[in-house]
Write a protein that holds these residues in place. Structure first.
Motif, PDB file in Angstrom:
ATOM      1  N   ARG A  94      20.517  49.809  21.799  1.00 21.01           N
ATOM      2  CA  ARG A  94      19.311  49.750  20.968  1.00 21.01           C
ATOM      3  C   ARG A  94      19.704  49.939  19.501  1.00 21.01           C
ATOM      4  O   ARG A  94      20.422  50.880  19.161  1.00 21.01           O
ATOM      5  CB  ARG A  94      18.330  50.842  21.397  1.00 21.01           C
ATOM      6  CG  ARG A  94      16.960  50.798  20.722  1.00 21.01           C
ATOM      7  CD  ARG A  94      16.057  51.818  21.379  1.00 21.01           C
ATOM      8  NE  ARG A  94      14.673  51.724  20.941  1.00 21.01           N
ATOM      9  CZ  ARG A  94      14.043  52.663  20.224  1.00 21.01           C
ATOM     10  NH1 ARG A  94      14.697  53.760  19.864  1.00 21.01           N
ATOM     11  NH2 ARG A  94      12.782  52.504  19.885  1.00 21.01           N
ATOM     12  N   LEU A  95      19.239  49.029  18.653  1.00 23.54           N
ATOM     13  CA  LEU A  95      19.605  49.042  17.245  1.00 23.54           C
ATOM     14  C   LEU A  95      18.349  49.050  16.379  1.00 23.54           C
ATOM     15  O   LEU A  95      17.369  48.364  16.680  1.00 23.54           O
ATOM     16  CB  LEU A  95      20.436  47.801  16.893  1.00 23.54           C
ATOM     17  CG  LEU A  95      21.650  47.487  17.773  1.00 23.54           C
ATOM     18  CD1 LEU A  95      22.251  46.148  17.372  1.00 23.54           C
ATOM     19  CD2 LEU A  95      22.686  48.604  17.669  1.00 23.54           C
ATOM     20  N   GLU A  96      18.391  49.807  15.298  1.00 18.00           N
ATOM     21  CA  GLU A  96      17.285  49.806  14.345  1.00 18.00           C
ATOM     22  C   GLU A  96      17.617  48.854  13.205  1.00 18.00           C
ATOM     23  O   GLU A  96      18.722  48.882  12.655  1.00 18.00           O
ATOM     24  CB  GLU A  96      17.044  51.200  13.782  1.00 18.00           C
ATOM     25  CG  GLU A  96      15.844  51.258  12.848  1.00 18.00           C
ATOM     26  CD  GLU A  96      15.570  52.642  12.292  1.00 18.00           C
ATOM     27  OE1 GLU A  96      14.518  52.837  11.662  1.00 18.00           O
ATOM     28  OE2 GLU A  96      16.429  53.533  12.500  1.00 18.00           O
ATOM     29  N   ILE A  97      16.673  47.991  12.834  1.00 19.83           N
ATOM     30  CA  ILE A  97      16.881  47.041  11.746  1.00 19.83           C
ATOM     31  C   ILE A  97      16.690  47.742  10.403  1.00 19.83           C
ATOM     32  O   ILE A  97      15.687  48.416  10.175  1.00 19.83           O
ATOM     33  CB  ILE A  97      15.906  45.851  11.855  1.00 19.83           C
ATOM     34  CG1 ILE A  97      16.172  45.061  13.145  1.00 19.83           C
ATOM     35  CG2 ILE A  97      16.037  44.936  10.646  1.00 19.83           C
ATOM     36  CD1 ILE A  97      15.220  43.915  13.366  1.00 19.83           C
ATOM     37  N   LEU A  98      17.683  47.567   9.519  1.00 14.84           N
ATOM     38  CA  LEU A  98      17.624  48.149   8.176  1.00 14.84           C
ATOM     39  C   LEU A  98      17.332  47.086   7.113  1.00 14.84           C
ATOM     40  O   LEU A  98      16.669  47.362   6.114  1.00 14.84           O
ATOM     41  CB  LEU A  98      18.936  48.849   7.844  1.00 14.84           C
ATOM     42  CG  LEU A  98      19.413  49.936   8.811  1.00 14.84           C
ATOM     43  CD1 LEU A  98      20.757  50.476   8.364  1.00 14.84           C
ATOM     44  CD2 LEU A  98      18.385  51.050   8.921  1.00 14.84           C
ATOM     45  N   ASP A  99      17.848  45.880   7.340  1.00 14.48           N
ATOM     46  CA  ASP A  99      17.703  44.825   6.339  1.00 14.48           C
ATOM     47  C   ASP A  99      17.962  43.477   7.013  1.00 14.48           C
ATOM     48  O   ASP A  99      18.509  43.413   8.125  1.00 14.48           O
ATOM     49  CB  ASP A  99      18.703  45.059   5.194  1.00 14.48           C
ATOM     50  CG  ASP A  99      18.361  44.254   3.951  1.00 14.48           C
ATOM     51  OD1 ASP A  99      17.330  43.555   3.962  1.00 14.48           O
ATOM     52  OD2 ASP A  99      19.131  44.334   2.976  1.00 14.48           O
ATOM     53  N   ARG A 100      17.570  42.395   6.327  1.00 17.76           N
ATOM     54  CA  ARG A 100      17.791  41.036   6.820  1.00 17.76           C
ATOM     55  C   ARG A 100      18.393  40.183   5.711  1.00 17.76           C
ATOM     56  O   ARG A 100      18.034  40.335   4.552  1.00 17.76           O
ATOM     57  CB  ARG A 100      16.462  40.401   7.278  1.00 17.76           C
ATOM     58  CG  ARG A 100      15.772  41.114   8.423  1.00 17.76           C
ATOM     59  CD  ARG A 100      14.413  40.481   8.703  1.00 17.76           C
ATOM     60  NE  ARG A 100      13.672  41.209   9.714  1.00 17.76           N
ATOM     61  CZ  ARG A 100      13.739  40.970  11.018  1.00 17.76           C
ATOM     62  NH1 ARG A 100      14.508  39.985  11.459  1.00 17.76           N
ATOM     63  NH2 ARG A 100      13.043  41.678  11.892  1.00 17.76           N
ATOM     64  N   GLN A 101      19.281  39.281   6.128  1.00 13.90           N
ATOM     65  CA  GLN A 101      19.875  38.340   5.182  1.00 13.90           C
ATOM     66  C   GLN A 101      20.301  37.088   5.927  1.00 13.90           C
ATOM     67  O   GLN A 101      21.212  37.132   6.752  1.00 13.90           O
ATOM     68  CB  GLN A 101      21.068  38.968   4.460  1.00 13.90           C
ATOM     69  CG  GLN A 101      21.663  38.065   3.381  1.00 13.90           C
ATOM     70  CD  GLN A 101      22.751  38.757   2.592  1.00 13.90           C
ATOM     71  OE1 GLN A 101      22.695  39.962   2.371  1.00 13.90           O
ATOM     72  NE2 GLN A 101      23.760  38.014   2.167  1.00 13.90           N
ATOM     73  N   LYS A 102      19.598  35.992   5.669  1.00 13.11           N
ATOM     74  CA  LYS A 102      19.863  34.713   6.338  1.00 13.11           C
ATOM     75  C   LYS A 102      19.838  34.909   7.857  1.00 13.11           C
ATOM     76  O   LYS A 102      18.853  35.321   8.411  1.00 13.11           O
ATOM     77  CB  LYS A 102      21.190  34.128   5.853  1.00 13.11           C
ATOM     78  CG  LYS A 102      21.202  33.761   4.372  1.00 13.11           C
ATOM     79  CD  LYS A 102      22.532  33.172   3.962  1.00 13.11           C
ATOM     80  CE  LYS A 102      22.529  32.794   2.481  1.00 13.11           C
ATOM     81  NZ  LYS A 102      23.821  32.211   2.043  1.00 13.11           N
TER      82      LYS A 102
END
Length: 217
Positions: free
Chosen positions: A41-49
């Motif tokens: 399980r991973l928590e999203i911190l940021d998005r890029q492409k």
């Protein structure tokens, strides 16, 4: 490193490949800063492409390709499939022909979470047949220019799937043609070019003092 400890978005995803590396940057050349595996399980911190910056349960942070994950809703669907399938009796044993993705439903495009290794033994629980989605199917055309000419429909293709249970206890749908059923040798020789879908012992009969099984095939 300077971004370590950045606040999360509260959105979670799960790793859908056996193993993947976390990158320190989104670039062709990068350093490995961690490793994640299927089901993490991973928590999203940021998005890029096509990348996500994530944080693991061990507080490791790094960039991961988006194609390596599934959503939390998809993960819950797999958990429900596990719960719903535990009571199903095994219809037989099979052996995988290659590394296979386990799908949430009987479809090539359905979400995957777990994988089966080549040569892995599985329990076969259920069978389903679905129409194959043809992404580049030809456009129907008329056979002739006559007044009553009708468009020629493309041929429909179908795939057979089996719901299987892995040795690790996970459930999912796989292409049936990629699993060889463990058919007893004494009846497999009578297939005569046909694919045996199942074989079950009906009873035992006495033959020269030996108990010989009779099969439903």
């Amino acid at each position: 490193g300077c971004r370590r400890g950045v606040s999360g978005t509260g959105e979670y995803v799960y790793v859908a490949v056996p193993q993947a590396n976390l990158r320190d940057r989104v670039a062709a050349v990068y350093n490995k800063v961690g490793t994640v595996k299927s089901g993490d399980r991973l928590e999203i911190l940021d998005r890029q492409k096509r990348f996500l910056r994530v944080r693991t349960a061990q507080k490791e942070e790094g960039w991961l390709e988006q194609r390596f994950i599934i959503t939390e809703d998809a993960y819950k669907a797999f958990q429900k499939l596990d719960t719903d399938s535990k009571a199903l009796p095994s219809q037989g044993r099979g052996l995988t022909r290659a590394q296979l993705n386990m799908h949430i439903s009987a479809s090539r495009d359905a979400d995957t979470l777990y994988q089966l290794a080549e040569g892995e033994k599985v329990d076969v629980l259920k069978r389903a047949t679905t129409e194959r989605v043809q992404k580049n199917a030809p456009v129907p055309t008329a056979k002739s220019k006559g007044k009553d000419a009708k468009p020629e429909e493309p041929v429909k293709l179908y795939d057979d799937y089996w719901l299987v249970k892995s040795q690790a206890g996970h459930y999912g749908w796989v292409l049936a043609r990629m699993v060889d059923l463990d058919i007893p040798v004494e009846i497999a020789q009578y297939a005569e070019g046909q694919r045996i879908q199942g074989a079950y012992v009906l009873n035992q009969v006495d033959e020269d003092g030996k108990q010989i099984p009779q099969y439903l095939v």
